[in-house]
Design a protein around this motif. Structure first.
Motif, PDB file in Angstrom:
ATOM      1  N   CYS A 133       0.826  -1.215   0.000  1.00 20.17           N
ATOM      2  CA  CYS A 133       0.000   0.000   0.000  1.00 20.17           C
ATOM      3  C   CYS A 133       0.856   1.259   0.000  1.00 20.17           C
ATOM      4  CB  CYS A 133      -0.929   0.000   1.209  1.00 20.17           C
ATOM      5  SG  CYS A 133      -2.238  -1.247   1.118  1.00 20.17           S
ATOM      6  N   ILE A 134       1.911   1.264   0.814  1.00 24.21           N
ATOM      7  CA  ILE A 134       2.784   2.444   0.850  1.00 24.21           C
ATOM      8  C   ILE A 134       3.566   2.574  -0.459  1.00 24.21           C
ATOM      9  CG2 ILE A 134       4.831   3.422   1.978  1.00 24.21           C
ATOM     10  CD1 ILE A 134       3.664   2.591   4.642  1.00 24.21           C
ATOM     11  N   LYS A 135       3.957   1.444  -1.036  1.00 19.40           N
ATOM     12  CA  LYS A 135       4.625   1.463  -2.343  1.00 19.40           C
ATOM     13  C   LYS A 135       3.722   2.126  -3.398  1.00 19.40           C
ATOM     14  CE  LYS A 135       4.575  -2.418  -4.739  1.00 19.40           C
ATOM     15  NZ  LYS A 135       3.870  -2.190  -6.030  1.00 19.40           N
TER      16      LYS A 135
ATOM     17  N   SER B 241      13.200  -1.901   0.972  1.00 18.11           N
ATOM     18  CA  SER B 241      12.907  -2.113  -0.453  1.00 18.11           C
ATOM     19  C   SER B 241      11.754  -1.222  -0.918  1.00 18.11           C
ATOM     20  CB  SER B 241      12.594  -3.590  -0.731  1.00 18.11           C
ATOM     21  OG  SER B 241      11.398  -3.997  -0.101  1.00 18.11           O
ATOM     22  N   VAL B 242      10.805  -0.920  -0.018  1.00 18.18           N
ATOM     23  CA  VAL B 242       9.737   0.035  -0.366  1.00 18.18           C
ATOM     24  C   VAL B 242      10.333   1.428  -0.554  1.00 18.18           C
ATOM     25  CG1 VAL B 242       7.650   1.185   0.451  1.00 18.18           C
ATOM     26  CG2 VAL B 242       7.913  -1.275   0.799  1.00 18.18           C
ATOM     27  N   ILE B 243      11.174   1.829   0.381  1.00 14.82           N
ATOM     28  CA  ILE B 243      11.817   3.150   0.324  1.00 14.82           C
ATOM     29  C   ILE B 243      12.670   3.289  -0.933  1.00 14.82           C
ATOM     30  CG2 ILE B 243      13.484   4.659   1.478  1.00 14.82           C
ATOM     31  CD1 ILE B 243      12.577   3.217   4.127  1.00 14.82           C
ATOM     32  N   ASN B 244      13.369   2.203  -1.310  1.00  9.59           N
ATOM     33  CA  ASN B 244      14.277   2.236  -2.466  1.00  9.59           C
ATOM     34  C   ASN B 244      13.569   1.972  -3.790  1.00  9.59           C
ATOM     35  OD1 ASN B 244      16.388   2.641  -0.661  1.00  9.59           O
ATOM     36  ND2 ASN B 244      16.779   0.450  -0.427  1.00  9.59           N
ATOM     37  N   GLY B 245      12.279   1.664  -3.729  1.00  5.86           N
ATOM     38  CA  GLY B 245      11.520   1.416  -4.956  1.00  5.86           C
ATOM     39  C   GLY B 245      11.748   0.048  -5.565  1.00  5.86           C
ATOM     40  N   THR B 246      12.181  -0.930  -4.760  1.00  4.31           N
ATOM     41  CA  THR B 246      12.451  -2.270  -5.287  1.00  4.31           C
ATOM     42  C   THR B 246      11.513  -3.328  -4.732  1.00  4.31           C
ATOM     43  OG1 THR B 246      14.119  -2.642  -3.542  1.00  4.31           O
ATOM     44  CG2 THR B 246      14.894  -1.763  -5.658  1.00  4.31           C
ATOM     45  N   TYR B 247      10.481  -2.912  -3.977  1.00  2.34           N
ATOM     46  CA  TYR B 247       9.562  -3.897  -3.402  1.00  2.34           C
ATOM     47  C   TYR B 247       8.775  -4.553  -4.538  1.00  2.34           C
ATOM     48  CZ  TYR B 247       6.467  -6.108  -0.052  1.00  2.34           C
ATOM     49  OH  TYR B 247       5.779  -7.053   0.698  1.00  2.34           O
ATOM     50  N   PRO B 248       8.667  -5.895  -4.537  1.00  2.00           N
ATOM     51  CA  PRO B 248       8.060  -6.592  -5.679  1.00  2.00           C
ATOM     52  C   PRO B 248       6.565  -6.353  -5.836  1.00  2.00           C
ATOM     53  CG  PRO B 248       8.526  -8.132  -3.888  1.00  2.00           C
ATOM     54  CD  PRO B 248       9.162  -6.832  -3.515  1.00  2.00           C
ATOM     55  N   THR B 249       6.112  -6.441  -7.070  1.00  5.85           N
ATOM     56  CA  THR B 249       4.693  -6.317  -7.400  1.00  5.85           C
ATOM     57  C   THR B 249       4.061  -7.705  -7.401  1.00  5.85           C
ATOM     58  OG1 THR B 249       5.028  -4.320  -8.720  1.00  5.85           O
ATOM     59  CG2 THR B 249       3.076  -5.633  -9.211  1.00  5.85           C
ATOM     60  N   ILE B 250       2.858  -7.805  -6.869  1.00  5.98           N
ATOM     61  CA  ILE B 250       2.144  -9.092  -6.858  1.00  5.98           C
ATOM     62  C   ILE B 250       1.826  -9.478  -8.300  1.00  5.98           C
ATOM     63  CG2 ILE B 250       0.080 -10.303  -6.065  1.00  5.98           C
ATOM     64  CD1 ILE B 250      -0.058  -8.188  -3.777  1.00  5.98           C
ATOM     65  N   PRO B 251       2.219 -10.672  -8.732  1.00  4.22           N
ATOM     66  CA  PRO B 251       2.012 -11.049 -10.139  1.00  4.22           C
ATOM     67  C   PRO B 251       0.549 -11.329 -10.466  1.00  4.22           C
ATOM     68  CG  PRO B 251       2.924 -12.903  -8.908  1.00  4.22           C
ATOM     69  CD  PRO B 251       2.923 -11.731  -7.972  1.00  4.22           C
ATOM     70  N   SER B 252       0.170 -11.078 -11.704  1.00  7.49           N
ATOM     71  CA  SER B 252      -1.168 -11.398 -12.202  1.00  7.49           C
ATOM     72  C   SER B 252      -1.035 -12.234 -13.466  1.00  7.49           C
ATOM     73  CB  SER B 252      -1.954 -10.120 -12.518  1.00  7.49           C
ATOM     74  OG  SER B 252      -2.263  -9.413 -11.355  1.00  7.49           O
ATOM     75  N   TYR B 253      -1.768 -13.337 -13.496  1.00  5.11           N
ATOM     76  CA  TYR B 253      -1.744 -14.188 -14.683  1.00  5.11           C
ATOM     77  C   TYR B 253      -2.937 -13.811 -15.559  1.00  5.11           C
ATOM     78  CZ  TYR B 253       1.484 -16.683 -11.688  1.00  5.11           C
ATOM     79  OH  TYR B 253       2.540 -16.996 -10.854  1.00  5.11           O
ATOM     80  N   ASP B 254      -2.764 -12.680 -16.300  1.00  7.68           N
ATOM     81  CA  ASP B 254      -3.874 -12.151 -17.080  1.00  7.68           C
ATOM     82  C   ASP B 254      -3.671 -12.332 -18.582  1.00  7.68           C
ATOM     83  OD1 ASP B 254      -1.819 -10.360 -17.267  1.00  7.68           O
ATOM     84  OD2 ASP B 254      -2.882  -8.688 -16.334  1.00  7.68           O
TER      85      ASP B 254
ATOM     86  N   PHE C 240       8.047   8.206   4.461  1.00  6.81           N
ATOM     87  CA  PHE C 240       7.904   8.021   3.014  1.00  6.81           C
ATOM     88  C   PHE C 240       6.431   8.140   2.623  1.00  6.81           C
ATOM     89  CE2 PHE C 240       7.512   5.255  -0.763  1.00  6.81           C
ATOM     90  CZ  PHE C 240       8.525   5.761  -1.561  1.00  6.81           C
ATOM     91  N   ALA C 241       5.559   7.482   3.416  1.00  6.64           N
ATOM     92  CA  ALA C 241       4.114   7.545   3.160  1.00  6.64           C
ATOM     93  C   ALA C 241       3.554   8.909   3.535  1.00  6.64           C
ATOM     94  CB  ALA C 241       3.404   6.445   3.950  1.00  6.64           C
ATOM     95  N   ALA C 242       4.022   9.446   4.664  1.00  2.00           N
ATOM     96  CA  ALA C 242       3.525  10.747   5.135  1.00  2.00           C
ATOM     97  C   ALA C 242       3.814  11.855   4.124  1.00  2.00           C
ATOM     98  CB  ALA C 242       4.153  11.076   6.480  1.00  2.00           C
ATOM     99  N   ALA C 243       4.963  11.772   3.473  1.00  2.00           N
ATOM    100  CA  ALA C 243       5.339  12.783   2.479  1.00  2.00           C
ATOM    101  C   ALA C 243       4.387  12.747   1.287  1.00  2.00           C
ATOM    102  CB  ALA C 243       6.776  12.558   2.018  1.00  2.00           C
ATOM    103  N   ASP C 244       4.007  11.548   0.845  1.00  2.00           N
ATOM    104  CA  ASP C 244       3.062  11.425  -0.274  1.00  2.00           C
ATOM    105  C   ASP C 244       1.705  12.003   0.100  1.00  2.00           C
ATOM    106  OD1 ASP C 244       4.880  10.220  -1.976  1.00  2.00           O
ATOM    107  OD2 ASP C 244       4.322   8.176  -1.409  1.00  2.00           O
TER     108      ASP C 244
END
Length: 342
Positions: free
Chosen positions: A131-133, A164-177, A234-238
């Motif tokens: 969510c924060i990402k 990893s969230v702060i650095n922008g490397t936290y993974p995205t949940i995959p979707s098989y679409d 990081f979230a508070a700034a957004d």
């Protein structure tokens, strides 16, 4: 040879009929449809627009997603006042759509400044990290006028994941679409449940064999507190950039001892660290621990669990959603009153 061919044909026909019958059963008993990658980044994925979901494994619910693939049934207002983000507990697909948090807020939240419109983009698997990402994108795609509320069921976080969230490397949940798996899930509902159960079975065997032991963080240590502060700031700034107040909403897991007493399982050090960091970053922290405890002590009702699931385990039920809504209406009402006074 002819007998073998006949056997294969019969087996194939029998398999197709079995899948058809099982799929009909799944549609009514447990059908979560297909989730697709979300290109706008507000969430990692959405359900397909106007998609039907059924869940009878925890509670009994039939749900139709909105045009954006989220669980909302109230007619959209011109402007969003409150944006809800979080995981399946805020999404609320285990209960009727007129019993979940978003619906209650939309129909009952009255402030000194009038009614506020709530839009819910909470979706399964979206923990606080995710969510924060996605927060910046969410605030741009569905811009609230007043508040963004993010749900979490823990206040104990992993240092590497926060970094990893702060650095922008936290993974995205995959979707098989796309591809075969997507079309099988979409056209043969039973295949998704079969695949998931096989995957859980294999994973369970691997966990038993490996017996992985993870070391718990030192929640009083300077390193943990420093990273946690960066994570929340990081979230508070957004939120500040978007001109809204950030509310982080915590509800603890429920454990019952052998005597039927509710156990408060929240780590006190982790809770104190999280509460302090939220205060330092002008983030409103709502802790539902006492509300959940009082519901059980006073009314003998658990906020989690259903008649067809484990006692006090799993997702938040309609009683939990109700006390969530009651608490948030008090918090938001108080904040609106202060604004009016100023």
């Amino acid at each position: 040879m002819k007998s073998f061919c006949k056997f294969c044909i019969k087996a194939l026909i029998s398999g197709i009929i079995a899948l058809f019958v099982l799929s009909l059963f799944c549609i009514m008993y447990y059908y979560t449809g297909v989730h697709v990658f979300n290109p706008n980044g507000a969430t990692d994925y959405t359900w397909q627009k106007n998609q039907f979901l059924s869940k009878c494994t925890e509670g009994f619910a039939l749900v139709k997603m909105d045009e954006n693939g989220y669980n909302n049934i109230v007619e959209p207002a011109e402007n969003i006042d409150i944006l809800l983000m979080g995981s399946s507990n805020f999404e609320g697909t285990c209960i009727s759509q007129d019993e979940n948090l978003g619906y209650i807020l939309n129909t009952e939240l009255e402030t000194e400044n009038g009614k506020l419109y709530t839009y819910n983009i909470a979706i399964s698997g979206h923990r606080l990290y995710t969510c924060i990402k996605n927060l910046k994108n969410a605030l741009e795609v569905y811009p609230p006028q007043k508040y963004v509320i993010i749900e979490t069921n823990t206040v104990s976080f992993d240092i590497d994941d926060m970094n990893s969230v702060i650095n922008g490397t936290y993974p995205t949940i995959p979707s098989y679409d796309s591809g075969i798996l997507y079309y099988m899930q979409k056209t043969i509902p039973a295949t998704k449940n079969i695949y998931r159960n096989l995957d859980d079975w294999i994973s369970a065997g691997q966990k038993n064999d490996e017996e992985v032991i993870t070391e718990e963080a030192d929640y009083t240590g300077s390193e943990y507190k420093e990273v946690l502060d960066k994570f929340i700031s990081f979230a508070a700034a957004d939120a500040e950039e978007a001109g809204v107040r950030l509310i982080i909403f915590y509800h603890s897991e429920t454990d019952i001892d052998e005597n039927g007493n509710i156990i408060k399982s929240t780590d006190k050090d982790a809770l104190n660290a999280f509460e302090s960091v939220c205060e330092n970053n002008n983030v409103i922290f709502v802790d539902m621990t006492e509300d959940i405890y009082e519901l059980y002590e006073n009314e003998h009702i658990l906020a989690r669990g259903f008649i067809n699931s484990s006692v006090g385990k799993g997702h938040v039920n309609k009683y939990g959603q109700r006390i969530f809504a009651d608490r948030l209406m008090k918090v938001i009402g108080s904040l609106e009153s202060r604004k009016e006074a100023e």
